[in-house]
Design an enzyme around this catalytic site. Sequence first.
Site, mmCIF file in Angstrom:
data_model
loop_
_atom_site.group_PDB
_atom_site.id
_atom_site.type_symbol
_atom_site.label_atom_id
_atom_site.label_comp_id
_atom_site.label_asym_id
_atom_site.label_seq_id
_atom_site.Cartn_x
_atom_site.Cartn_y
_atom_site.Cartn_z
ATOM 1 N N CYS A 2 36.969 29.804 34.277
ATOM 2 C CA CYS A 2 36.741 28.817 33.217
ATOM 3 C C CYS A 2 36.220 27.534 33.853
ATOM 4 C CB CYS A 2 38.007 28.436 32.438
ATOM 5 S SG CYS A 2 38.604 29.760 31.371
ATOM 6 N N GLY A 28 32.125 30.743 33.116
ATOM 7 C CA GLY A 28 32.632 31.409 31.922
ATOM 8 C C GLY A 28 31.548 31.515 30.883
ATOM 9 N N ASN A 102 41.712 25.376 33.041
ATOM 10 C CA ASN A 102 41.170 26.348 34.000
ATOM 11 C C ASN A 102 42.319 26.806 34.883
ATOM 12 O OD1 ASN A 102 39.064 26.142 36.973
ATOM 13 N ND2 ASN A 102 39.654 27.912 35.788
ATOM 14 N N GLY A 103 42.514 28.115 34.952
ATOM 15 C CA GLY A 103 43.602 28.660 35.764
ATOM 16 C C GLY A 103 44.421 29.625 34.944
ATOM 17 N N TYR A 258 32.953 33.368 46.263
ATOM 18 C CA TYR A 258 32.093 33.859 45.181
ATOM 19 C C TYR A 258 31.948 32.913 43.999
ATOM 20 C CZ TYR A 258 30.656 36.541 41.101
ATOM 21 O OH TYR A 258 30.010 36.962 39.972
ATOM 22 N N ASP A 361 26.610 41.246 50.864
ATOM 23 C CA ASP A 361 27.133 40.769 49.573
ATOM 24 C C ASP A 361 28.396 39.964 49.836
ATOM 25 O OD1 ASP A 361 27.215 40.294 46.893
ATOM 26 O OD2 ASP A 361 27.569 42.360 46.265
ATOM 27 N N ASP A 362 28.801 39.168 48.841
ATOM 28 C CA ASP A 362 29.952 38.282 49.047
ATOM 29 C C ASP A 362 31.269 39.041 49.031
ATOM 30 O OD1 ASP A 362 29.224 38.325 46.041
ATOM 31 O OD2 ASP A 362 31.327 37.749 46.102
ATOM 32 N N CYS A 398 44.295 39.126 41.272
ATOM 33 C CA CYS A 398 44.575 37.683 41.219
ATOM 34 C C CYS A 398 45.378 37.382 39.963
ATOM 35 C CB CYS A 398 43.270 36.898 41.187
ATOM 36 S SG CYS A 398 43.551 35.119 41.099
ATOM 37 N N CYS A 448 44.892 29.848 49.175
ATOM 38 C CA CYS A 448 45.461 31.087 48.664
ATOM 39 C C CYS A 448 44.410 32.160 48.904
ATOM 40 C CB CYS A 448 45.752 30.984 47.168
ATOM 41 S SG CYS A 448 46.202 32.588 46.450
ATOM 42 N N CYS A 451 44.280 37.697 47.200
ATOM 43 C CA CYS A 451 43.449 38.866 46.870
ATOM 44 C C CYS A 451 43.071 39.647 48.126
ATOM 45 C CB CYS A 451 42.204 38.442 46.088
ATOM 46 S SG CYS A 451 41.279 37.086 46.825
#
Length: 461
Positions: A2, A28, A102-103, A258, A361-362, A398, A448, A451
């Site tokens: 978002c 988003g 956002n979050g 990303y 790729d990322d 995530c 963090c 992932c």
Amino acid sequence: MCAVFGVWNHEEAARITYLGLYAMQHRGQESSGIVSLSEGRHFHHKGLGLVADIFKEEQLKALPGKAAVGHNRYSTTGQNLLANAQPLTAEMMSGSLALAHNGNLVNERSLKVELQKQGAIFHGTTDTEVLLHLLSRTPSQDLMQALQQTLPKLQGAFSFVLLAHDRLVAVRDPLGFRPLILGRKKNAEGSWAYVVASETCALDLIEAEVVREIAPGEIFCVDQSGEQSLTFKTISSDSTSTSEAKPKLARCIFEHVYFSRPDSIIFNKSVYESRKNFGRWLAKETAVDADLVIPVPDSGVPAAIGYSQQSGLPFEFGIIRNHYVGRTFIQPQQSIRSFGVKIKLNPQVAVLKGKRVVVVDDSLVRGTTSQKIIGLIRQAGAKEVHMRIASPPTTGPCFYGVDTPQKNLLIASHSSVQEISKFIGADSLGYLSMQGLTEAIDSSSGYCAACFDGKYPTPLS
Ligand code: AMP
């Protein structure tokens, strides 16, 4: 994900917000909304789809006033419904309030059940609504005090922008998961307009200067009398653990891998430079004999440049992207996603025929995208295809707002690198190591990376 945006004290508040949201469309694409404030009253417009489709001249004209808050939604909790589109609005005892988030809150469920037991009715299925209910139950009529009492109850990731009848407020969770930037810009009268945005690329477009990040655990407020800043801490649900044992910051590494635009400065670092560094480290760790390096456009471009610079292999655009197709990952169904790769990416025979190619790729999540891309590159005549991923294997979902699928759909959670290489049809596959990732971003702490390493920085309820 978002995007959130807010502006205070600018005569074209709604238009500025529109531009800010437009610059952050990548965060988003499901819905978008703006709430403006004029003479103590809120005006709003929201819709499903893209910013430029939802807001035309007519809608912007109907959003008067010198302050506004906006939101682009990428649903990670709740469905893609208009009821879930933000900013959310509510009539509180203290007046109207608009809220953009956002979050992702990790204790949403327990908070919601508790509130429902007390009689609360929820309009949508997002986690964001709980903040409005918690605020409305706080005895204090002062929004800053009410926030200071309420925010400690929330756990997880939250960058909020709130527009009350008399002020704009920006909040960032104490671990600082998601970015939130404070900027300023001169208005027509020559005084300062305040701006807050998820990413600095939004400030660039509206020609605002970056002032600083909203600090983790900060409640920043601007009203007619000026600015004010308070702090708060999250109450740990594990009262036995000491605060020293917990990470102080948990800024999302995936913003650099990303999610953010490469021209943004996130957590005080250039995203473009981070991605180039990931590519450089990747080249050091996964060198291979080849003729050229190509990116998966657009997300792999900076990392492929870094890989090329480090390895000395020439950089080429071996795949050309159709820019008028949305991100394929956004499509909710597997069948549409597989088709999407073909309509979006076209490999160039002139570049690839007979060549040994490194493809950068990322990230690799399910593996479906890489599988399709490698198939296309081989069809274009490449002799060898070596897939290189500028982040470690994605092994954990995530819970803090990035749209990753459940664990069993993450191919690296159950398959070895060799098995994945076979699945995607590559001659070899190489990932950036965890050490490479932290060295490349020049920090072993403060991020963090759950992932990739499974170390979730909050309890998961
Ligand atoms: P796949 O391995 O088929 O699931 O897709 C991986 C591709 O999706 C990579 O090229 C990434 O650039 C992109 N990607 C990774 N994570 C996300 C995300 N959370 N949202 C959208 N796209 C993503």
